[in-house]
Design an enzyme around this catalytic site. Structure first.
Site, PDB file in Angstrom:
ATOM      1  CG  ASP A 205     106.766 109.910 -68.888  1.00  0.00           C
ATOM      2  OD1 ASP A 205     106.384 109.800 -67.715  1.00  0.00           O
ATOM      3  OD2 ASP A 205     107.428 109.035 -69.470  1.00  0.00           O
ATOM      4  CG  LEU A 286     107.960 100.457 -63.999  1.00  0.00           C
ATOM      5  CD1 LEU A 286     108.905  99.265 -63.998  1.00  0.00           C
ATOM      6  CD2 LEU A 286     107.013 100.368 -62.806  1.00  0.00           C
ATOM      7  NE  ARG A 287     111.503 107.751 -68.927  1.00  0.00           N
ATOM      8  CZ  ARG A 287     110.914 107.606 -70.103  1.00  0.00           C
ATOM      9  NH1 ARG A 287     109.636 107.907 -70.248  1.00  0.00           N
ATOM     10  NH2 ARG A 287     111.584 107.172 -71.147  1.00  0.00           N
ATOM     11  N   GLY A 288     107.912 107.235 -63.036  1.00  0.00           N
ATOM     12  CA  GLY A 288     107.422 107.944 -61.850  1.00  0.00           C
ATOM     13  C   GLY A 288     107.930 107.312 -60.562  1.00  0.00           C
ATOM     14  CB  VAL A 291     111.614 110.276 -61.067  1.00  0.00           C
ATOM     15  CG1 VAL A 291     111.797 111.715 -60.634  1.00  0.00           C
ATOM     16  CG2 VAL A 291     112.219 110.070 -62.451  1.00  0.00           C
TER      17      VAL A 291
END
Length: 348
Positions: A205, A286-288, A291
């Site tokens: 992830d 919230l990384r998705g 990015v």
């Protein structure tokens, strides 16, 4: 021609690589914006992963560094500068600079933590009061590319250190109460073969993008790839000369995109749609979202646009999200197909 022949080890030109568009795009976008967080490339053996990664490093324009600085310090950007260089500038000591090729550092599978992070000479520190630091691979990779082949076979502890440094841009080494910190801004590129096992989801992830590449099935395309490689092996310098113009054009496009990136904007409604897609797909954290926003901006900059369009998001979102979906062992649907389905529903 002489200048080309001075290269000690000819590198296959990036623009001569046929196919594998997903992998090439992911690498270009990470070079435009290293804050995307690197790319994990999973694919069969012999699909050109290592060749492509070395080719992107060779393609990049030279960078200006402080002479004899072990961290490739930038002469004016404080975030890319070692403490030694900062002190010299603050004390108004003149520094000399030179231009070097973008560092391309390989992390071998058997590497130790000391080899990766560097070591402090405790004896010298205690006896002479001098912080004597032996730099590791993270120091050498600053402002460059750090490549880990078969990252899925690397010790999880080392993967953690790599990902922490890639995310924070700093490496800290501590021993016996003595601490040294240095910049470690690099594009992290991992590659692996899915047959040898996947990375743990919480590590996977943290890679910004995930490219999947497969063996080319089309016979005519396979012949074209074999011929291209055969020509390069027979006379690498002629091949490099043949693709020089294309290489220069791509290099210029990357530099322009890097300079334009801070001015690229993304409409609020598009940000909401990206987050809606992440929500429907049950993407943790919230990384998705972050990015995908970054990658869409980088792609817009690469196309010389100052505003992100829907097509930019469609082009990058699968690369940004497919490795963040929760795995259901009984589900036969490919994660990339799941992302595509929801994207088409929300953005079409």
């Amino acid at each position: 021609m002489n200048q080309i022949k001075n290269q000690t080890r000819p590198i296959f030109p990036f623009t001569a690589i046929i196919g594998q568009e997903e992998m090439k795009l992911a690498l270009i976008l990470n070079v435009i914006d290293p804050k995307i967080g690197g790319v994990m490339i999973m694919g069969d053996r012999g699909t050109g992963k290592s060749t492509t990664i070395r080719a992107i490093a060779d393609l990049l324009p030279e960078i200006e560094v402080v002479t004899d600085d072990m961290f490739n310090s930038h002469p004016s950007d404080y975030d890319l500068m070692s403490d030694i260089t900062k002190n010299q500038i603050e004390n108004k000591i003149n520094i000399s600079t030179e231009f070097i090729k973008v560092p391309m550092v390989d992390l071998p599978l058997g590497a130790t933590e000391d080899r990766l992070c560097g070591t402090i000479d405790i004896e010298k520190a205690l006896n002479e009061g001098v912080k004597n630091f032996e730099p590791g691979l993270l120091a050498k990779a600053n402002r460059g590319i750090l490549y880990v082949d078969e990252v899925n076979l690397l010790d999880d502890h080392l993967v953690d250190i790599l990902l922490d440094s890639a995310a924070s841009g700093w490496n800290t080494v501590e021993r016996e109460g003595i601490s040294i910190r240095h910049p470690a801004r690099f594009v992290l590129v991992g590659s692996g073969n899915p047959e040898e096992g996947e990375l743990r989801p919480q590590l996977l992830d943290r890679f910004g993008m995930h490219a999947e590449i497969t063996t080319v099935k089309d016979p005519s395309l396979r012949v074209q790839i074999v011929e291209q490689r055969t020509n390069f092996d027979r006379d690498p310098f002629s091949c490099i000369k043949e693709f020089r113009d294309k290489q220069n054009q791509l290099k210029e496009s990357i530099v322009v995109a890097q300079n334009n990136l801070p001015n690229v904007v993304i409409d609020y409604d598009l940000k909401v749609k990206i987050s809606k897609i992440c929500g429907i797909l049950n993407v943790d954290g919230l990384r998705g979202d972050i990015v995908t926003n970054r990658a869409a901006k980088a792609f817009a900059a690469y196309e010389n646009k100052y505003e992100v369009e829907v097509r930019h998001i469609i082009k990058v979102i699968t690369l940004c999200l497919r490795h963040r979906l929760r795995k259901d062992p009984l589900d036969t649907t490919d994660s990339g197909t799941k992302v595509d389905k929801i994207v088409n529903e929300i953005l079409s």
